[in-house]
Design a protein around this motif. Structure first.
Motif, mmCIF file in Angstrom:
data_model
loop_
_atom_site.group_PDB
_atom_site.id
_atom_site.type_symbol
_atom_site.label_atom_id
_atom_site.label_comp_id
_atom_site.label_asym_id
_atom_site.label_seq_id
_atom_site.Cartn_x
_atom_site.Cartn_y
_atom_site.Cartn_z
ATOM 1 N N SER A 158 95.170 -78.741 -33.274
ATOM 2 C CA SER A 158 93.914 -78.346 -33.911
ATOM 3 C C SER A 158 93.497 -76.982 -33.356
ATOM 4 N N LYS A 159 92.440 -76.388 -33.940
ATOM 5 C CA LYS A 159 91.935 -75.110 -33.441
ATOM 6 C C LYS A 159 91.452 -75.244 -32.005
ATOM 7 N N ALA A 160 90.848 -76.394 -31.704
ATOM 8 C CA ALA A 160 90.327 -76.607 -30.347
ATOM 9 C C ALA A 160 91.453 -76.638 -29.331
ATOM 10 N N SER A 161 92.557 -77.304 -29.687
ATOM 11 C CA SER A 161 93.656 -77.389 -28.731
ATOM 12 C C SER A 161 94.370 -76.049 -28.593
ATOM 13 N N LYS A 162 94.355 -75.236 -29.642
ATOM 14 C CA LYS A 162 94.931 -73.892 -29.535
ATOM 15 C C LYS A 162 94.103 -73.044 -28.571
ATOM 16 N N ALA A 163 92.785 -73.228 -28.598
ATOM 17 C CA ALA A 163 91.919 -72.512 -27.656
ATOM 18 C C ALA A 163 92.227 -72.950 -26.228
ATOM 19 N N ALA A 164 92.491 -74.256 -26.047
ATOM 20 C CA ALA A 164 92.836 -74.767 -24.724
ATOM 21 C C ALA A 164 94.171 -74.198 -24.256
#
Length: 302
Positions: A158-164
């Protein structure tokens, strides 16, 4: 990825501070922060009534005492390497809300929160900060490792995990930290019969393909950044599986992405972040916020 320039550290003048302050120094160094602010919130019910003549004197004395105490705990070497400040605030009702308000005023990029073993009050307190904070959060346990040589990053593409992953990649590049990705397949979304060997093989193949695509987006070689792939199961929560994987890998830090209000998030990573927050652990956990999605969720929940 928004760089971490300002770190806000929540202190309470108990033994957890002796773990948080050195970790704040580590965080400032590895993320190249410009400033670290230490905040202690005084509950209003611990002070005389505002109408009392003694209120200003008591408040002033407490502020001076707290600053003197914290001054003695913050290492001079730390002060010379990064700009440090000490702030005290009075919370009329909710200390967590006061911290969130202050974090917004100071435009903090990372919030450090100590987690004491067996401290239920701190868990509820941390829950509100985790759910509502606009900035990234790092939960620091007692006796945390004072190095970040190995990082486990949970991803679900997800976008959130890409940020992580972006945050974890920074540590790999700046600190030469060993980086392993961890992906849990949500078996509840598989078609029947989900338990057959063919279905398991197909799920594994899809996960490997998605990992390759993610690495290509960052211009990386998938073989240089391996991904451990597990399947969710009824007997062990996803958060527990992730934490066990981090222990197996001797990780010094777990990084997880989260969008929206993490305490009410229903996604796989949302469930993981809440489980990790509640767990009694020895590995620090960093929750990286997807700020764009968070604004969307905040509008839905308002």
């Amino acid at each position: 990825m928004k760089t971490i320039k300002h770190i806000l550290v929540c202190l309470d003048l108990t033994d957890i501070d002796k773990h948080l302050i050195p970790y704040a120094s580590l965080a400032a160094r590895v993320f190249h922060a410009d400033a670290v602010t230490f905040i202690h919130v005084i509950q209003a019910y611990d002070l005389p009534n505002k109408s009392s003549k003694s209120f200003p004197d008591v408040k002033s004395s407490l502020n001076a005492m707290i600053r003197e105490e914290l001054d003695g705990r913050i290492d001079e070497k730390f002060r010379n390497s990064v700009s440090t400040r000490i702030k005290t605030r009075v919370a009329e009702e909710d200390a967590a809300e006061e911290i969130l308000s202050f974090a917004g005023e100071m435009d903090a990029d990372l919030l450090l929160i100590g987690q004491k073993y067996g401290e239920d009050r701190q868990k509820r307190y941390g829950g509100e900060l985790s759910a509502k904070s606009e900035c990234d959060i790092l939960f620091v346990p007692e006796d945390p490792p004072l190095e970040i040589a190995r990082v486990l990053c949970a991803i679900d593409y997800s976008k959130a995990s890409k940020a992580a992953f972006d945050r974890a990649l920074h540590l790999h590049r700046q600190q030469n930290a060993h980086l392993v990705c961890y992906y849990i397949q949500d078996s509840t979304r598989s078609y029947f019969p989900a338990s057959t060997q063919k279905s398991a093989s197909q799920n594994l193949s899809r996960a490997e393909t998605r990992h390759q695509e993610l690495m290509e987006q960052f211009g990386l070689d998938p073989e240089a950044f391996p991904c451990r792939i597990d399947a969710s199961e009824a007997l062990t929560s996803e958060g527990e599986k992730l934490y066990n994987a981090a222990e197996d890998d001797n990780a010094d830090l777990i990084i997880v992405g989260a969008a929206g209000h993490t305490a009410t998030e229903t996604s796989l990573l949302g469930n993981i972040t809440e489980t990790l927050r509640r767990m009694e652990k020895s590995i620090p956990v960093m929750i990286v916020k997807d700020r764009e999605n968070k604004k969307f969720f905040a509008q839905l929940l308002s």
